[in-house]
Design a protein around this motif. Structure first.
Motif, PDB file in Angstrom:
ATOM      1  N   ASP A 184      28.272 106.833   8.815  1.00 39.35           N
ATOM      2  CA  ASP A 184      29.728 106.448   8.753  1.00 39.35           C
ATOM      3  C   ASP A 184      30.553 106.642   7.337  1.00 39.35           C
ATOM      4  O   ASP A 184      31.753 106.198   7.298  1.00 39.35           O
ATOM      5  N   VAL A 185      29.729 107.298   6.560  1.00 43.36           N
ATOM      6  CA  VAL A 185      30.566 107.621   5.249  1.00 43.36           C
ATOM      7  C   VAL A 185      31.500 108.818   5.555  1.00 43.36           C
ATOM      8  O   VAL A 185      30.863 109.899   6.097  1.00 43.36           O
ATOM      9  N   PRO A 186      32.537 108.958   4.997  1.00 43.74           N
ATOM     10  CA  PRO A 186      33.303 110.070   5.107  1.00 43.74           C
ATOM     11  C   PRO A 186      32.910 111.316   4.641  1.00 43.74           C
ATOM     12  O   PRO A 186      32.204 111.364   3.559  1.00 43.74           O
ATOM     13  N   PRO A 187      32.590 112.488   5.261  1.00 42.09           N
ATOM     14  CA  PRO A 187      31.786 113.461   5.054  1.00 42.09           C
ATOM     15  C   PRO A 187      32.598 114.463   4.150  1.00 42.09           C
ATOM     16  O   PRO A 187      31.861 115.514   3.717  1.00 42.09           O
ATOM     17  N   HIS A 188      33.818 114.627   3.876  1.00 37.35           N
ATOM     18  CA  HIS A 188      34.518 115.635   3.423  1.00 37.35           C
ATOM     19  C   HIS A 188      33.990 116.091   1.826  1.00 37.35           C
ATOM     20  O   HIS A 188      34.145 117.311   1.407  1.00 37.35           O
ATOM     21  N   ALA A 189      33.415 115.451   1.004  1.00 38.23           N
ATOM     22  CA  ALA A 189      32.874 115.552  -0.074  1.00 38.23           C
ATOM     23  C   ALA A 189      31.333 116.266  -0.431  1.00 38.23           C
ATOM     24  O   ALA A 189      31.048 116.565  -1.332  1.00 38.23           O
ATOM     25  N   PHE A 190      30.862 116.146   0.791  1.00 37.83           N
ATOM     26  CA  PHE A 190      29.345 116.454   0.941  1.00 37.83           C
ATOM     27  C   PHE A 190      28.824 117.834   1.182  1.00 37.83           C
ATOM     28  O   PHE A 190      27.777 117.970   1.739  1.00 37.83           O
ATOM     29  N   ALA A 191      29.797 118.702   1.608  1.00 37.66           N
ATOM     30  CA  ALA A 191      29.461 120.110   1.753  1.00 37.66           C
ATOM     31  C   ALA A 191      28.399 120.147   3.331  1.00 37.66           C
ATOM     32  O   ALA A 191      27.744 121.275   3.091  1.00 37.66           O
ATOM     33  N   GLY A 192      28.689 119.502   3.959  1.00 39.37           N
ATOM     34  CA  GLY A 192      28.007 119.406   5.344  1.00 39.37           C
ATOM     35  C   GLY A 192      26.520 119.122   5.024  1.00 39.37           C
ATOM     36  O   GLY A 192      25.755 119.191   6.013  1.00 39.37           O
ATOM     37  N   LEU A 193      26.069 118.429   4.071  1.00 38.24           N
ATOM     38  CA  LEU A 193      24.738 117.982   3.790  1.00 38.24           C
ATOM     39  C   LEU A 193      24.722 116.417   4.245  1.00 38.24           C
ATOM     40  O   LEU A 193      25.492 116.059   4.615  1.00 38.24           O
ATOM     41  N   SER A 194      23.467 116.364   4.739  1.00 35.47           N
ATOM     42  CA  SER A 194      23.453 114.819   5.163  1.00 35.47           C
ATOM     43  C   SER A 194      22.925 113.742   4.145  1.00 35.47           C
ATOM     44  O   SER A 194      22.659 112.746   4.427  1.00 35.47           O
ATOM     45  N   THR A 195      22.950 114.231   2.926  1.00 29.62           N
ATOM     46  CA  THR A 195      22.688 113.416   1.819  1.00 29.62           C
ATOM     47  C   THR A 195      23.855 112.858   0.800  1.00 29.62           C
ATOM     48  O   THR A 195      24.813 113.782   0.993  1.00 29.62           O
ATOM     49  N   ILE A 196      23.842 112.229  -0.160  1.00 31.86           N
ATOM     50  CA  ILE A 196      24.833 111.891  -1.058  1.00 31.86           C
ATOM     51  C   ILE A 196      24.362 111.704  -2.368  1.00 31.86           C
ATOM     52  O   ILE A 196      23.311 111.023  -2.511  1.00 31.86           O
ATOM     53  N   GLY A 197      24.804 112.187  -3.326  1.00 36.35           N
ATOM     54  CA  GLY A 197      24.248 112.030  -4.882  1.00 36.35           C
ATOM     55  C   GLY A 197      25.397 110.772  -5.099  1.00 36.35           C
ATOM     56  O   GLY A 197      26.547 110.703  -5.278  1.00 36.35           O
ATOM     57  N   ILE A 198      24.616 109.777  -5.923  1.00 33.76           N
ATOM     58  CA  ILE A 198      25.346 108.682  -6.350  1.00 33.76           C
ATOM     59  C   ILE A 198      24.966 108.392  -7.654  1.00 33.76           C
ATOM     60  O   ILE A 198      23.751 108.481  -8.204  1.00 33.76           O
ATOM     61  N   ARG A 199      26.119 108.180  -8.442  1.00 32.41           N
ATOM     62  CA  ARG A 199      26.118 107.624  -9.731  1.00 32.41           C
ATOM     63  C   ARG A 199      26.475 106.458 -10.182  1.00 32.41           C
ATOM     64  O   ARG A 199      27.819 106.140  -9.721  1.00 32.41           O
ATOM     65  N   GLY A 237      38.208 125.897  -8.172  1.00 30.69           N
ATOM     66  CA  GLY A 237      37.731 127.259  -7.771  1.00 30.69           C
ATOM     67  C   GLY A 237      36.355 126.941  -7.491  1.00 30.69           C
ATOM     68  O   GLY A 237      35.214 127.956  -7.565  1.00 30.69           O
ATOM     69  N   ARG A 238      35.992 125.770  -6.656  1.00 32.31           N
ATOM     70  CA  ARG A 238      34.406 125.540  -6.538  1.00 32.31           C
ATOM     71  C   ARG A 238      34.209 125.952  -5.243  1.00 32.31           C
ATOM     72  O   ARG A 238      34.757 125.786  -4.227  1.00 32.31           O
ATOM     73  N   PRO A 239      32.759 126.673  -5.162  1.00 32.76           N
ATOM     74  CA  PRO A 239      32.268 126.965  -3.767  1.00 32.76           C
ATOM     75  C   PRO A 239      32.297 125.737  -2.951  1.00 32.76           C
ATOM     76  O   PRO A 239      31.838 124.771  -3.351  1.00 32.76           O
ATOM     77  N   PRO A 240      32.706 125.600  -1.700  1.00 30.71           N
ATOM     78  CA  PRO A 240      32.721 125.004  -0.606  1.00 30.71           C
ATOM     79  C   PRO A 240      31.407 124.174  -0.466  1.00 30.71           C
ATOM     80  O   PRO A 240      31.067 123.119   0.140  1.00 30.71           O
ATOM     81  N   SER A 241      30.173 125.028  -0.601  1.00 29.83           N
ATOM     82  CA  SER A 241      28.993 124.489  -0.320  1.00 29.83           C
ATOM     83  C   SER A 241      28.361 123.676  -1.430  1.00 29.83           C
ATOM     84  O   SER A 241      27.094 123.300  -1.261  1.00 29.83           O
ATOM     85  N   ASN A 242      29.059 123.400  -2.338  1.00 26.52           N
ATOM     86  CA  ASN A 242      28.661 122.665  -3.315  1.00 26.52           C
ATOM     87  C   ASN A 242      29.077 121.156  -3.518  1.00 26.52           C
ATOM     88  O   ASN A 242      30.487 121.028  -3.528  1.00 26.52           O
ATOM     89  N   PRO A 243      28.119 120.040  -3.213  1.00 29.72           N
ATOM     90  CA  PRO A 243      28.970 118.761  -2.849  1.00 29.72           C
ATOM     91  C   PRO A 243      29.267 118.028  -4.319  1.00 29.72           C
ATOM     92  O   PRO A 243      28.793 118.561  -5.398  1.00 29.72           O
ATOM     93  N   PRO A 299      22.366 122.645  -4.217  1.00 29.53           N
ATOM     94  CA  PRO A 299      23.438 123.644  -4.152  1.00 29.53           C
ATOM     95  C   PRO A 299      24.111 124.083  -5.544  1.00 29.53           C
ATOM     96  O   PRO A 299      24.150 125.450  -5.649  1.00 29.53           O
ATOM     97  N   GLY A 300      24.125 123.247  -6.530  1.00 29.19           N
ATOM     98  CA  GLY A 300      24.859 123.565  -7.704  1.00 29.19           C
ATOM     99  C   GLY A 300      24.173 124.725  -8.469  1.00 29.19           C
ATOM    100  O   GLY A 300      24.594 125.528  -9.301  1.00 29.19           O
ATOM    101  N   THR A 301      22.770 124.793  -8.074  1.00 31.52           N
ATOM    102  CA  THR A 301      22.053 125.741  -9.267  1.00 31.52           C
ATOM    103  C   THR A 301      22.255 127.005  -8.629  1.00 31.52           C
ATOM    104  O   THR A 301      21.614 128.028  -9.311  1.00 31.52           O
TER     105      THR A 301
END
Ligand code: TXA
Ligand code: MG
Length: 317
Positions: free
Chosen positions: A103-118, A54-60, A221-223
């Motif tokens: 070129d990174v698939p965008p589906h997990a990133f809520a429309g942002l141009s950034t990516i969180g990497i761990r 039930g996660r808001p779609p705007s949260n990557p 976004p998560g905050t």
């Protein structure tokens, strides 16, 4: 995911990875909290993660990889200080937000141009990612708004019938989610405090800074969403009341008087134990039927910053 689907529990990273490769979200242990993972390229499975939580779609989601070599496949213009941070604290409980390669698939990133990497350090998480054979995108494996899961039973409580598989592991070593750091500006900016503290970051990158509350709303976004809320009311206190209130639980660094009169009590030896135990305690207090959970404040230094961040959000419910 069909809500009536049975959740398969396994100790085998290979079996869990096989289910993930078939397109179903799989919960897996990490050193911070349990995650709910899918392949970076699997649009349908990522949609199932959002639905299950039930996660808001705007949260990557965070991209989990095995080593720092992988970072250049996912991000571009990685600043030298980001390499310094990965070098000092990875594998481990740290997530760096970087500029995402187009070129990174965008589906997990809520429309942002950034990516969180761990880069997690937990052996079962690493074996799972290795067997999946691709970057694993994953949020914490809780229903949105609930405390993050630090035990496989917490995942089951929230997601039974909503995720296909749980890779069973030990309780999480840290118990709070990773430190999230925006690395797209001139200096590292902490978006979410965690076990890697600002002091630790400044030891290797002196310009590292924490964000103001207003800035956070824009950058992280998560905050923006309600968080860490048990069913019971969370009350922040400076010391335990002399007389335990009815139907109440207490967690903190001191030992309250009349411990037996509380529904549930945990007096932690130190802040590390407080951090590790907090989310599980909130869930346990709910399970015991507590109406109120009294949480003792700690100093906002070191790991205390992350504990107070979670406590204040839980109390804001
Ligand atoms: O320890 C952790 O980080 C755990 C384990 C499973 O790795 N994951 C986790 O994920 O806590 P999640 O989704 O519950 O929290 C991720 C946080 C959210 O606040 C999200 O908004 C932020 O990281 N985040 C992720 N990608 C971001 C991005 N590109 N820009 C800004 N914030 C981002
Ligand atoms: Mg979460």
């Amino acid at each position: 995911m069909q809500p009536d689907l049975r959740t398969f529990i396994t100790d085998s990273p290979e079996r869990a990875a096989a289910i993930c490769r078939e397109g179903f979200p799989v919960a897996f242990p990490t050193e911070t909290v349990y995650g709910l993972g899918a392949r970076l390229s699997d649009e349908a499975a990522i949609a199932r993660i959002y639905a299950a939580k039930g996660r808001p779609p705007s949260n990557p989601l965070i991209a989990h990889v095995l080593d720092v070599e992988k970072v250049s496949c996912l991000a571009h213009d990685v600043p030298p200080f980001a390499h310094t941070l990965f070098g000092a604290f990875s594998p481990g409980p740290i997530t760096l937000v970087l500029r995402r390669r187009p070129d990174v698939p965008p589906h997990a990133f809520a429309g942002l141009s950034t990516i969180g990497i761990r880069i997690p350090s937990h052996p079962a998480a690493r074996q799972f990612i290795e067997e999946v054979g691709e970057t694993v995108v994953a949020p914490s494996a809780n229903r949105s708004g609930r405390p993050s899961p630090t035990r496989w039973q917490d995942v089951l409580e929230d997601l039974e019938g909503r995720c296909a598989c749980i890779l069973r592991g030990d309780p999480s070593e840290m118990g709070l989610e990773s430190t999230v750091i925006d690395c797209t500006g001139r200096a590292p900016l902490v978006l979410r405090p965690g076990s890697i503290t600002l002091e630790m970051l400044r030891d290797v990158v002196p310009s590292a800074a924490s964000t103001s509350a207003a800035d956070l709303l824009v950058r992280s976004p998560g905050t923006r969403f309600r968080h860490y809320a048990p069913r019971a009311e969370v009350v922040l206190i400076d010391r335990p009341p002399a007389i335990p209130p009815p139907e109440s639980a207490f967690i903190g660094l001191t030992a309250p008087a009349h411990a037996e009169a509380w529904t549930l009590v945990l007096s932690c030896e130190n802040v590390a134990e407080y951090a590790r135990s907090l989310f599980g305690f909130l869930r346990e207090a709910d399970a015991r039927g507590a109406e109120h959970i009294y949480c003792e404040r700690v100093d906002k230094t070191g790991l205390g910053v992350a504990i107070m961040d979670r406590l204040e959000r839980a109390a804001a419910g």
